[in-house]
Design a protein around this motif. Structure first.
Motif, PDB file in Angstrom:
ATOM      1  N   ARG A   1      49.748  71.285  52.776  1.00 44.56           N
ATOM      2  CA  ARG A   1      49.850  70.318  53.883  1.00 44.56           C
ATOM      3  C   ARG A   1      51.158  70.509  54.652  1.00 44.56           C
ATOM      4  NH1 ARG A   1      45.124  68.810  55.816  1.00 44.56           N
ATOM      5  NH2 ARG A   1      44.034  67.311  54.540  1.00 44.56           N
ATOM      6  N   ILE A   2      52.246  70.797  53.938  1.00 47.22           N
ATOM      7  CA  ILE A   2      53.527  71.040  54.608  1.00 47.22           C
ATOM      8  C   ILE A   2      53.415  72.265  55.509  1.00 47.22           C
ATOM      9  CG2 ILE A   2      55.902  71.821  54.191  1.00 47.22           C
ATOM     10  CD1 ILE A   2      55.581  68.811  53.881  1.00 47.22           C
ATOM     11  N   THR A   3      52.759  73.308  55.019  1.00 46.98           N
ATOM     12  CA  THR A   3      52.554  74.512  55.830  1.00 46.98           C
ATOM     13  C   THR A   3      51.739  74.182  57.074  1.00 46.98           C
ATOM     14  OG1 THR A   3      52.675  75.912  53.869  1.00 46.98           O
ATOM     15  CG2 THR A   3      51.597  76.854  55.816  1.00 46.98           C
ATOM     16  N   GLN A   4      50.672  73.400  56.911  1.00 47.27           N
ATOM     17  CA  GLN A   4      49.847  73.001  58.054  1.00 47.27           C
ATOM     18  C   GLN A   4      50.638  72.141  59.035  1.00 47.27           C
ATOM     19  OE1 GLN A   4      46.650  71.047  55.965  1.00 47.27           O
ATOM     20  NE2 GLN A   4      45.424  72.922  55.822  1.00 47.27           N
ATOM     21  N   LEU A   5      51.447  71.232  58.503  1.00 43.80           N
ATOM     22  CA  LEU A   5      52.253  70.373  59.367  1.00 43.80           C
ATOM     23  C   LEU A   5      53.279  71.194  60.134  1.00 43.80           C
ATOM     24  CD1 LEU A   5      53.091  67.589  60.394  1.00 43.80           C
ATOM     25  CD2 LEU A   5      54.546  67.372  58.359  1.00 43.80           C
ATOM     26  N   GLN A   6      53.928  72.142  59.469  1.00 37.16           N
ATOM     27  CA  GLN A   6      54.916  72.976  60.155  1.00 37.16           C
ATOM     28  C   GLN A   6      54.256  73.772  61.279  1.00 37.16           C
ATOM     29  OE1 GLN A   6      58.475  73.064  59.551  1.00 37.16           O
ATOM     30  NE2 GLN A   6      58.127  73.796  61.625  1.00 37.16           N
ATOM     31  N   ALA A   7      53.061  74.294  61.032  1.00 32.23           N
ATOM     32  CA  ALA A   7      52.337  75.021  62.079  1.00 32.23           C
ATOM     33  C   ALA A   7      52.025  74.092  63.256  1.00 32.23           C
ATOM     34  CB  ALA A   7      51.051  75.629  61.511  1.00 32.23           C
ATOM     35  N   PHE A   8      51.637  72.860  62.963  1.00 35.98           N
ATOM     36  CA  PHE A   8      51.358  71.883  64.020  1.00 35.98           C
ATOM     37  C   PHE A   8      52.624  71.598  64.822  1.00 35.98           C
ATOM     38  CE2 PHE A   8      51.151  67.714  65.884  1.00 35.98           C
ATOM     39  CZ  PHE A   8      49.896  67.678  66.462  1.00 35.98           C
ATOM     40  N   ILE A   9      53.745  71.374  64.130  1.00 37.41           N
ATOM     41  CA  ILE A   9      55.017  71.099  64.806  1.00 37.41           C
ATOM     42  C   ILE A   9      55.428  72.292  65.662  1.00 37.41           C
ATOM     43  CG2 ILE A   9      57.494  70.723  64.436  1.00 37.41           C
ATOM     44  CD1 ILE A   9      56.702  69.035  61.942  1.00 37.41           C
ATOM     45  N   ASP A  10      55.289  73.506  65.122  1.00 33.58           N
ATOM     46  CA  ASP A  10      55.651  74.710  65.882  1.00 33.58           C
ATOM     47  C   ASP A  10      54.838  74.828  67.162  1.00 33.58           C
ATOM     48  OD1 ASP A  10      57.444  75.294  63.867  1.00 33.58           O
ATOM     49  OD2 ASP A  10      56.198  76.864  62.955  1.00 33.58           O
ATOM     50  N   GLU A  11      53.562  74.487  67.081  1.00 33.69           N
ATOM     51  CA  GLU A  11      52.672  74.613  68.242  1.00 33.69           C
ATOM     52  C   GLU A  11      52.837  73.460  69.228  1.00 33.69           C
ATOM     53  OE1 GLU A  11      47.880  74.623  69.124  1.00 33.69           O
ATOM     54  OE2 GLU A  11      48.600  75.573  67.283  1.00 33.69           O
ATOM     55  N   ASN A  12      53.083  72.256  68.733  1.00 30.12           N
ATOM     56  CA  ASN A  12      53.063  71.067  69.593  1.00 30.12           C
ATOM     57  C   ASN A  12      54.429  70.446  69.860  1.00 30.12           C
ATOM     58  OD1 ASN A  12      50.014  70.534  69.863  1.00 30.12           O
ATOM     59  ND2 ASN A  12      50.314  70.924  67.688  1.00 30.12           N
ATOM     60  N   GLU A  13      55.446  70.923  69.154  1.00 27.86           N
ATOM     61  CA  GLU A  13      56.819  70.433  69.302  1.00 27.86           C
ATOM     62  C   GLU A  13      56.978  68.958  68.947  1.00 27.86           C
ATOM     63  OE1 GLU A  13      58.205  71.599  73.176  1.00 27.86           O
ATOM     64  OE2 GLU A  13      57.843  73.713  72.772  1.00 27.86           O
ATOM     65  N   HIS A  14      56.122  68.453  68.092  1.00 32.28           N
ATOM     66  CA  HIS A  14      56.235  67.100  67.553  1.00 32.28           C
ATOM     67  C   HIS A  14      55.353  67.009  66.313  1.00 32.28           C
ATOM     68  CE1 HIS A  14      52.214  65.709  68.829  1.00 32.28           C
ATOM     69  NE2 HIS A  14      52.421  66.437  69.913  1.00 32.28           N
TER      70      HIS A  14
ATOM     71  N   SER B   1      63.974  67.861  57.223  1.00 34.30           N
ATOM     72  CA  SER B   1      64.460  69.194  57.606  1.00 34.30           C
ATOM     73  C   SER B   1      63.523  69.885  58.599  1.00 34.30           C
ATOM     74  CB  SER B   1      64.656  70.069  56.366  1.00 34.30           C
ATOM     75  OG  SER B   1      63.410  70.467  55.823  1.00 34.30           O
ATOM     76  N   MET B   2      62.275  69.420  58.662  1.00 33.46           N
ATOM     77  CA  MET B   2      61.291  69.969  59.603  1.00 33.46           C
ATOM     78  C   MET B   2      61.335  69.240  60.948  1.00 33.46           C
ATOM     79  SD  MET B   2      58.092  70.082  56.930  1.00 33.46           S
ATOM     80  CE  MET B   2      56.882  70.528  58.148  1.00 33.46           C
ATOM     81  N   GLY B   3      62.122  68.180  61.022  1.00 36.87           N
ATOM     82  CA  GLY B   3      62.140  67.381  62.236  1.00 36.87           C
ATOM     83  C   GLY B   3      61.019  66.358  62.272  1.00 36.87           C
ATOM     84  N   PHE B   4      60.562  65.951  61.099  1.00 37.18           N
ATOM     85  CA  PHE B   4      59.464  64.989  61.008  1.00 37.18           C
ATOM     86  C   PHE B   4      59.869  63.672  61.644  1.00 37.18           C
ATOM     87  CE2 PHE B   4      56.772  61.878  58.743  1.00 37.18           C
ATOM     88  CZ  PHE B   4      55.532  62.459  58.938  1.00 37.18           C
ATOM     89  N   GLU B   5      58.948  63.078  62.378  1.00 35.15           N
ATOM     90  CA  GLU B   5      59.187  61.801  63.044  1.00 35.15           C
ATOM     91  C   GLU B   5      58.612  60.690  62.184  1.00 35.15           C
ATOM     92  OE1 GLU B   5      57.257  62.389  66.860  1.00 35.15           O
ATOM     93  OE2 GLU B   5      57.918  64.456  66.758  1.00 35.15           O
ATOM     94  N   TRP B   6      59.477  59.814  61.696  1.00 36.90           N
ATOM     95  CA  TRP B   6      59.029  58.751  60.813  1.00 36.90           C
ATOM     96  C   TRP B   6      58.507  57.545  61.574  1.00 36.90           C
ATOM     97  CZ3 TRP B   6      58.117  59.940  56.019  1.00 36.90           C
ATOM     98  CH2 TRP B   6      58.806  61.013  55.450  1.00 36.90           C
ATOM     99  N   ASP B   7      59.120  57.242  62.680  1.00 39.51           N
ATOM    100  CA  ASP B   7      58.769  56.043  63.423  1.00 39.51           C
ATOM    101  C   ASP B   7      58.132  56.454  64.741  1.00 39.51           C
ATOM    102  OD1 ASP B   7      58.504  53.402  64.145  1.00 39.51           O
ATOM    103  OD2 ASP B   7      60.557  53.241  64.900  1.00 39.51           O
ATOM    104  N   VAL B   8      56.837  56.473  64.778  1.00 40.98           N
ATOM    105  CA  VAL B   8      56.141  56.832  66.014  1.00 40.98           C
ATOM    106  C   VAL B   8      55.364  55.628  66.506  1.00 40.98           C
ATOM    107  CG1 VAL B   8      55.957  59.293  65.475  1.00 40.98           C
ATOM    108  CG2 VAL B   8      54.154  57.750  64.738  1.00 40.98           C
ATOM    109  N   THR B   9      55.220  55.568  67.793  1.00 42.45           N
ATOM    110  CA  THR B   9      54.421  54.501  68.373  1.00 42.45           C
ATOM    111  C   THR B   9      53.116  55.089  68.855  1.00 42.45           C
ATOM    112  OG1 THR B   9      55.525  54.834  70.478  1.00 42.45           O
ATOM    113  CG2 THR B   9      56.421  53.123  69.051  1.00 42.45           C
ATOM    114  N   ARG B  10      52.169  54.231  69.112  1.00 44.78           N
ATOM    115  CA  ARG B  10      50.827  54.683  69.484  1.00 44.78           C
ATOM    116  C   ARG B  10      50.556  54.419  70.954  1.00 44.78           C
ATOM    117  NH1 ARG B  10      47.853  55.497  64.867  1.00 44.78           N
ATOM    118  NH2 ARG B  10      48.749  54.604  63.024  1.00 44.78           N
TER     119      ARG B  10
END
Length: 187
Positions: free
Chosen positions: A97-110, A152-161
């Motif tokens: 899941r971390i690998t998938q999330l990193q790929a998502f972040i790399d592609e979408n910048e969030h 360390s991946m730049g994960f966003e903890w507090d996101v709004t919808r």
């Protein structure tokens, strides 16, 4: 018939579909094949290939919880990377899941992964996993190590919808839509 353990005295024999008997070693071989193909050991209960393997895995987890599984068998499964404590929904390993999330972040910048698949290339269940991770942190159920890894991946903890997402993110999303569709009439 669904695969079930016959009893502790007969723990090496597992009843599979169609009344056939499958040995512990046969199931271990099937599980290893599943792991090799899917990179995780969380076999869906409804899987048909091989027949009954998902139910067998579910039963193995239950028998361990009940203290009915030998140390040798637990060690054998541990050596394969078997996960004992899985949550509802898509049950993939943390590293995958971390690998998938990193790929998502790399592609979408969030890291604001949509919970619905839609027509994206996002791996199935990743958005729900991210939502659950945020919830686990809020509830104090996420280890410091995992929080640090996500930070360390730049994960966003507090996101709004919805319309409350930040201006810059919405501009980036609009520009991507325009680049792909050559217009700004977003449905």
């Amino acid at each position: 018939k669904v695969a079930t353990l016959l009893s502790e005295a007969h723990a090496n024999l597992i009843t599979g579909y169609f009344g056939t008997l499958t040995t512990w070693d046969d199931r271990i071989t099937q599980l290893q094949g599943f792991i090799d193909k899917n990179e995780h050991a969380n076999v869906p209960r409804n899987t048909n290939i091989p027949a009954g393997l998902g139910i067998w895995v579910k039963n193995i987890r239950q028998h361990k919880k009940e203290g009915k599984l030998s140390v040798e068998k637990i060690d054998q499964l541990n050596s394969m990377g078997f996960e004992w404590d899985v949550t509802r929904g898509p049950n993939l390993t943390w590293d995958l899941r971390i690998t998938q999330l990193q790929a998502f972040i790399d592609e979408n910048e969030h890291a604001n992964v949509p919970q619905r698949q839609g027509n994206t290339n996002t791996p199935a269940g990743l958005g729900i996993w991210v939502k659950n991770i945020r919830q686990h942190k809020k509830e104090g159920k996420l280890s410091v190590e995992k929080i640090d890894q996500l930070n360390s991946m730049g994960f966003e903890w507090d996101v709004t919808r919805g319309p409350n997402l930040t201006w810059d993110l919405r501009i980036t999303q609009l520009q991507a839509f325009i680049d792909e569709n050559e217009h700004a009439n977003v449905p």
